[in-house]
Scaffold this active site. Structure first.
Site, PDB file in Angstrom:
ATOM      1  N   ASP A   3       9.386 -11.923   0.955  1.00 30.59           N
ATOM      2  CA  ASP A   3       8.364 -10.804   1.221  1.00 30.59           C
ATOM      3  C   ASP A   3       7.231 -11.166   1.822  1.00 30.59           C
ATOM      4  O   ASP A   3       6.525 -12.282   1.324  1.00 30.59           O
ATOM      5  CB  ASP A   3       8.168 -10.274  -0.294  1.00 30.59           C
ATOM      6  CG  ASP A   3       7.328  -8.850  -0.139  1.00 30.59           C
ATOM      7  OD1 ASP A   3       7.061  -8.380   0.933  1.00 30.59           O
ATOM      8  OD2 ASP A   3       6.880  -8.436  -1.320  1.00 30.59           O
ATOM      9  N   ASP A  11       9.015  -5.947   6.259  1.00 27.08           N
ATOM     10  CA  ASP A  11       8.292  -7.204   5.630  1.00 27.08           C
ATOM     11  C   ASP A  11       9.179  -7.926   4.629  1.00 27.08           C
ATOM     12  O   ASP A  11       8.572  -8.840   3.792  1.00 27.08           O
ATOM     13  CB  ASP A  11       7.098  -7.010   5.450  1.00 27.08           C
ATOM     14  CG  ASP A  11       7.018  -5.796   4.440  1.00 27.08           C
ATOM     15  OD1 ASP A  11       7.804  -5.001   4.177  1.00 27.08           O
ATOM     16  OD2 ASP A  11       5.919  -5.695   3.679  1.00 27.08           O
ATOM     17  N   GLU A  12      10.090  -7.247   4.404  1.00 27.96           N
ATOM     18  CA  GLU A  12      10.931  -7.816   3.263  1.00 27.96           C
ATOM     19  C   GLU A  12      12.645  -7.945   3.196  1.00 27.96           C
ATOM     20  O   GLU A  12      13.136  -7.017   4.052  1.00 27.96           O
ATOM     21  CB  GLU A  12      10.578  -7.366   1.947  1.00 27.96           C
ATOM     22  CG  GLU A  12      10.856  -5.971   1.684  1.00 27.96           C
ATOM     23  CD  GLU A  12      10.493  -5.294   0.370  1.00 27.96           C
ATOM     24  OE1 GLU A  12      10.805  -6.147  -0.741  1.00 27.96           O
ATOM     25  OE2 GLU A  12       9.918  -4.562   0.310  1.00 27.96           O
TER      26      GLU A  12
END
Length: 361
Positions: free
Chosen positions: A12, A105-106
Site C-alpha cells: 500500500d 496505489d495498492e
C-alpha cells in the site's frame, strides 16, 4: 487452523497522490497538502502533514479548509499517478505474476512461489519497498501473512514506510486483540452496530455463533465468523473478465452551462473510444453518470441490440440521456461507462479489481 499456507503480501503506497505531488514539487514537502477538494470538491488524498489536522480522503474540501486554513489544495494529475502506478507494478512482476491490483496505489502479491526463489516473504516485501523508493522516490507500506485479509490488515499497522508480518502461530492471538474497527470490511455503521452488541474486538466477535452472525448481518456474517478465526480462502486473482469500461472526470471548477457539459461529454466520449479500442472491447449498454455540486448523483442508461461502435455513438446517446433531466444545478463530475460487453469471448482482460470483501459502510 483451516486455511491454506500461502505467502501473501499487501503493498500500500503511503498517501500516494499527495506524496507524488510532494515528490514532483519539493516546495510542498513538509506542508499540509491535499489532492482534490477546494471549496466544492472532495479530498482525494491528504499528506501526512494534513492528516494531523484530521483531514482524510473523501472529506468535503470545505470542511478540510476549515480544519486547516493553510491547507494547500492541488488539482489531481491522474495521468501522472497512473504512470507511476505502472512503474510500481513492473517491480511487483519482477517477483511474481500473481499480482492483483486493487487501485492505483495498492495490490496483493502471492509470493508462495516467486521468480527469485526467495524463501522469506518478509524479505521480498522489504526489497520491493526499497526498490519502489529507489525508482520513484516514494514510500510504501506492506503487510505479510497467509491470506489476503490478514495481509491487508497488517499493512496498515506500521504506516508510513513500514511493514508487519503476521506469522501463522500469531494469527489467533492477533485476531482476538484486533479492534473491530480494524477489520477490513467493517465500516462505521457495522462497527456501531457491533458495539451495541458488546463486540469491541476480535475475542468478542469470536464468541458469537455463525447462526447469530448470519441472522444479524446476512451473508457478511459468514465472512466475519471466518476471518476472526484467520480463515480467508480468496486467492490472488491477476485476471478477471471485465464487466464494464468507464471514464469519469471530476472538474476543478463546476460546469455551469449546458455548452460546457456537452464539450466535456465529447471529450469523455473520445477517451472512452480510445480505451475500448486498445482493449478491443465493445458493449451494448451505455450509462451516463452525473454528480452535482451538492454531491447528489444521477445515472441513466440506454441498452441497444447492436454494439456501440465509436465516439459519435457515445456522444449522441450521452446527450440524449443528459436531456432526460433538467439542468438545474452545477455539475462537478461526468462519467460514461459501457457494459453488457463482448468480454465473455475473452480469456484475459486487465482490469482494476475490487476486493472480494463485503461493502464498506
Amino acid at each position: 487452523m483451516d486455511f491454506p499456507q500461502r505467502k501473501i503480501i499487501h503493498v500500500d503506497m503511503d498517501a500516494f497522490y499527495a506524496s507524488v505531488e510532494q515528490h514532483d514539487h519539493p516546495e510542498l514537502r513538509g506542508k499540509p497538502v491535499c489532492v482534490g477538494g477546494g471549496k466544492y470538491g472532495v479530498v482525494a488524498a491528504a499528506s501526512y502533514e494534513a492528516r494531523k489536522f484530521g483531514i482524510r480522503s473523501a472529506m468535503p474540501g470545505k470542511l478540510a479548509l476549515e480544519k486547516c486554513p493553510e491547507l494547500i489544495v492541488i488539482k489531481p494529475r491522474f495521468q501522472r499517478y497512473k504512470e507511476i502506478s505502472q512503474q510500481i507494478r513492473q517491480i511487483f512482476h519482477e517477483y511474481t505474476d500473481l499480482v492483483e491490483p486493487l487501485s492505483l496505489d495498492e495490490a496483493y502479491l502471492d509470493v508462495t512461489e516467486n521468480k527469485k526463489g526467495i524463501e522469506s516473504a518478509n524479505q521480498i516485501a522489504r526489497e520491493i519497498r526499497e526498490t519502489i523508493f529507489e525508482e520513484t522516490g516514494l514510500t510504501a507500506s506492506a503487510g505479510i501473512s497467509v491470506n489476503k485479509f490478514l495481509a491487508k490488515v497488517a499493512s496498515d499497522y506500521n504506516k508510513p514506510n513500514g511493514q508487519k508480518t503476521i506469522h501463522p502461530i500469531q494469527i489467533l492471538e492477533f485476531m482476538e486483540e484486533l479492534p473491530i474497527e480494524k477489520f477490513y470490511g467493517i465500516g462505521k455503521v457495522t462497527a456501531n452496530k457491533m458495539h451495541q452488541m458488546h463486540i469491541f474486538k476480535g475475542s468478542d466477535l469470536k464468541k458469537k455463533s455463525l447462526e447469530e452472525l448470519v441472522r444479524i448481518f446476512g451473508k457478511s456474517g459468514n465472512y466475519y465468523y471466518h476471518v476472526v478465526r484467520g480463515i480467508h480462502r480468496s486467492e490472488v486473482k491477476p485476471h478477471r473478465i471485465q464487466k464494464s469500461v468507464g471514464v469519469e472526470e471530476t472538474y476543478w471548477e463546476n460546469l455551469l452551462d449546458e455548452e460546457s457539459v456537452f464539450k466535456q461529454l465529447k471529450l469523455i466520449s473520445e477517451d472512452l473510444e480510445e480505451r475500448l479500442r486498445r482493449k478491443e472491447i465493445r458493449g451494448k449498454s451505455l450509462t451516463l453518470k452525473i454528480k452535482y455540486r451538492d454531491f447528489s448523483v444521477y445515472t441513466r442508461s440506454k441498452t441497444q441490440e447492436m454494439y456501440y461502435e465509436n465516439l459519435e455513438d457515445f456522444y449522441k446517446t450521452a446527450k440524449k440521456l443528459w436531456e432526460l433531466r433538467p439542468f438545474d444545478k452545477p455539475v462537478r463530475l461526468l462519467g460514461l461507462s459501457l457494459s453488457n460487453l463482448n468480454t465473455q469471448e475473452k480469456k484475459q482482460v486487465s482490469v482494476q479489481l475490487k476486493i472480494p470483501f463485503p461493502e464498506l459502510d
